[in-house]
Structures are given as structure tokens and as C-alpha cells.
Motif scaffolding. Structure first.
Motif, PDB file in Angstrom:
ATOM      1  N   ARG A  24      20.099 -31.553 -52.912  1.00  0.00           N
ATOM      2  CA  ARG A  24      20.881 -31.552 -54.143  1.00  0.00           C
ATOM      3  C   ARG A  24      21.721 -30.285 -54.275  1.00  0.00           C
ATOM      4  O   ARG A  24      22.895 -30.331 -54.637  1.00  0.00           O
ATOM      5  CB  ARG A  24      19.948 -31.711 -55.345  1.00  0.00           C
ATOM      6  CG  ARG A  24      20.664 -31.952 -56.667  1.00  0.00           C
ATOM      7  CD  ARG A  24      19.671 -32.294 -57.761  1.00  0.00           C
ATOM      8  NE  ARG A  24      18.910 -33.482 -57.433  1.00  0.00           N
ATOM      9  CZ  ARG A  24      19.344 -34.732 -57.621  1.00  0.00           C
ATOM     10  NH1 ARG A  24      20.564 -34.927 -58.119  1.00  0.00           N
ATOM     11  NH2 ARG A  24      18.595 -35.756 -57.309  1.00  0.00           N
ATOM     12  N   ARG A  25      21.113 -29.119 -53.969  1.00  0.00           N
ATOM     13  CA  ARG A  25      21.843 -27.858 -54.066  1.00  0.00           C
ATOM     14  C   ARG A  25      22.987 -27.792 -53.057  1.00  0.00           C
ATOM     15  O   ARG A  25      24.091 -27.337 -53.374  1.00  0.00           O
ATOM     16  CB  ARG A  25      20.899 -26.674 -53.845  1.00  0.00           C
ATOM     17  CG  ARG A  25      20.018 -26.301 -55.011  1.00  0.00           C
ATOM     18  CD  ARG A  25      20.798 -25.714 -56.178  1.00  0.00           C
ATOM     19  NE  ARG A  25      21.634 -24.579 -55.825  1.00  0.00           N
ATOM     20  CZ  ARG A  25      21.201 -23.319 -55.762  1.00  0.00           C
ATOM     21  NH1 ARG A  25      19.929 -23.030 -56.003  1.00  0.00           N
ATOM     22  NH2 ARG A  25      22.040 -22.337 -55.463  1.00  0.00           N
ATOM     23  N   VAL A  37      24.835 -36.166 -53.871  1.00  0.00           N
ATOM     24  CA  VAL A  37      23.773 -35.940 -52.902  1.00  0.00           C
ATOM     25  C   VAL A  37      23.639 -37.109 -51.930  1.00  0.00           C
ATOM     26  O   VAL A  37      23.319 -36.911 -50.748  1.00  0.00           O
ATOM     27  CB  VAL A  37      22.434 -35.660 -53.625  1.00  0.00           C
ATOM     28  CG1 VAL A  37      21.945 -36.886 -54.380  1.00  0.00           C
ATOM     29  CG2 VAL A  37      21.380 -35.174 -52.638  1.00  0.00           C
TER      30      VAL A  37
END
Length: 238
Positions: free
Chosen positions: A56-57, A66
Motif C-alpha cells: 500500500r505504501r 495497490v
């Protein structure tokens, strides 16, 4: 096994990961590449540590959803494989060898240490077995060429390289941890007084003798070099 080189329960498939196309086969031309995703993950790990690297990051860093990331890296294990090989591209592989295997192997180890200090998450990433991507293979080839004058057979040379890499990774992990630990001068003085008392109690003669020996230079570079020299000297007696 998961799609596109994912790890699943059996580990990352190196054929899928390194011999595959590296980008989605169908659909519109992607707005980013696997290289860009990997570089974003490396930058994130450099800045915040390996735990910060999530799918996700990384997706947020490259500005995509994502789910789009999974076409390039099926899971975090696959992404770690890409990250390790990406930074391994910083290792020199074309430098001329001297023909003195000790000198050349020392240079190999120092290059590895420099790389791991630039990317402090790397020792932890190497703690589990990784596949050999193209950059990793290039450096391995260089290291094996450095070991040719030893006369060791192929299996032994691979063992030496693995041993050397494990030593450097362990040493750098400790080095980084020590650098992050803040000890006040009062704490350092208290530890010295404690050891002096213990050494003088008559129950630890070996420790007393060791502490009485002349002090050695304790800079990180000097300490690494001493340990490395002992390791390489030991390889010469194999």
C-alpha cells in the motif's frame, strides 16, 4: 505459487521473476515500470526501514492503486527480491582484479559493507534466502573470479562467498545497531568501572589479562578491517 513470480508457500520462482517480461502482458501501456516501483520501495526502506515497505505504501509513493502493483510484484517477498537485486546494481563488477585473492576478496567485502551501510535494511533482507537476480549474479561472478587463484573447486568458492556475505551482513547489522544506541559518557564510565572491579576480583583471570592488553583502535572501519582480516586469514588455511 502466486502469479507473476509470487512466493506463495514455495518461495519466489526465479524463472518467473527474472526471465519474465517484468510488466503486464495485457492492457494499456503502463504509466510506470517495475524499476520505478522497486526504486520507490528502496527509497522508502532507506528512509523509514524495512517495516515501512508495504504494498500500500509503495503504491502511494508511485501514485497508483495497490491492485495495480500486483501485476509487477505479487507480494512483499517478491518486492524484497527486486529491492535486493536493485541495490546490488551499485556494486562494482568491472574493476580489474589484482590476482592476489586476499586483496581482491578484501575489496569485495568492503564493497558489500559500503552497500549495506548505504541501505541499512539490506542485512535483514538477506537473512532469508534470496534468488540471484542479474545484478547479484554479476557481483557473484566478480567474486568467483577473485577466488580463482585459490585453486578451490566451484562448490568451495561458492561457500566462501556465502560465508563472506554472511559475515559482512552480520557485522553491519551490529554496526548499525551500535550507532543507533545512544550511551551517555556517564554510562560508558560506569561500564568501565564495573569491568575494572570484576577483573580485579580474582575470579576472572582471562578477562583481567584481556582488559590489560594495549587498547586497539575502535573506529568502525578499523574494527571491520581487523575482523575481516582474521576471516580471510582463516580461509587461507582451509
Amino acid at each position: 505459487m502466486t502469479r507473476d513470480g509470487g512466493s506463495g508457500a514455495t518461495g519466489v520462482d526465479p524463472e518467473q521473476l527474472w526471465l519474465g517480461p517484468g510488466r503486464p502482458r495485457r492492457g494499456r501501456r503502463p504509466a510506470f515500470s517495475r524499476e520505478a516501483i522497486t526504486a520507490a520501495a528502496v527509497a522508502l526502506a532507506d528512509a523509514e526501514g524495512l517495516d515501512a515497505v508495504t504494498m500500500r505504501r509503495v503504491a502511494a509513493e508511485v501514485g497508483t492503486a495497490v491492485m495495480s502493483l500486483y501485476s509487477y510484484a505479487a507480494d512483499k517477498e517478491t518486492l524484497l527480491e527486486l529491492m535486493v537485486d536493485h541495490v546490488s546494481g551499485e556494486l562494482p563488477t568491472s574493476a580489474a582484479l589484482t590476482g592476489d585473492w586476499r586483496t581482491d576478496l578484501t575489496a569485495v567485502a568492503h564493497h558489500q559493507r559500503d552497500l549495506m551501510l548505504r541501505h541499512p535494511w539490506l542485512p535483514a533482507a538477506l537473512s532469508t534466502r534470496r534468488s540471484l537476480g542479474p545484478n547479484t549474479l554479476a557481483f557473484l561472478e566478480h567474486a568467483l573470479a577473485a577466488l580463482r587463484p585459490t585453486g578451490l573447486d566451484g562448490a568451495a568458492k561458492l561457500e566462501v562467498f556465502a560465508q563472506l556475505t554472511a559475515f559482512v551482513a552480520g557485522h553491519v547489522a551490529h554496526e548499525v545497531m551500535q550507532a543507533a544506541a545512544v550511551r551517555s559518557p556517564d554510562r560508558v564510565a560506569a561500564e568501565a568501572r564495573y569491568l575494572a572491579v570484576v577483573a580485579a576480583d580474582g575470579h576472572h583471570p582471562e578477562l583481567a589479562e584481556a582488559l590489560a592488553a594495549p587498547a586497539r583502535t575502535l573506529t568502525p572501519d578499523a574494527t571491520f578491517t581487523r575482523f575481516l582480516n582474521r576471516l580471510i586469514d582463516g580461509l587461507g588455511t582451509d
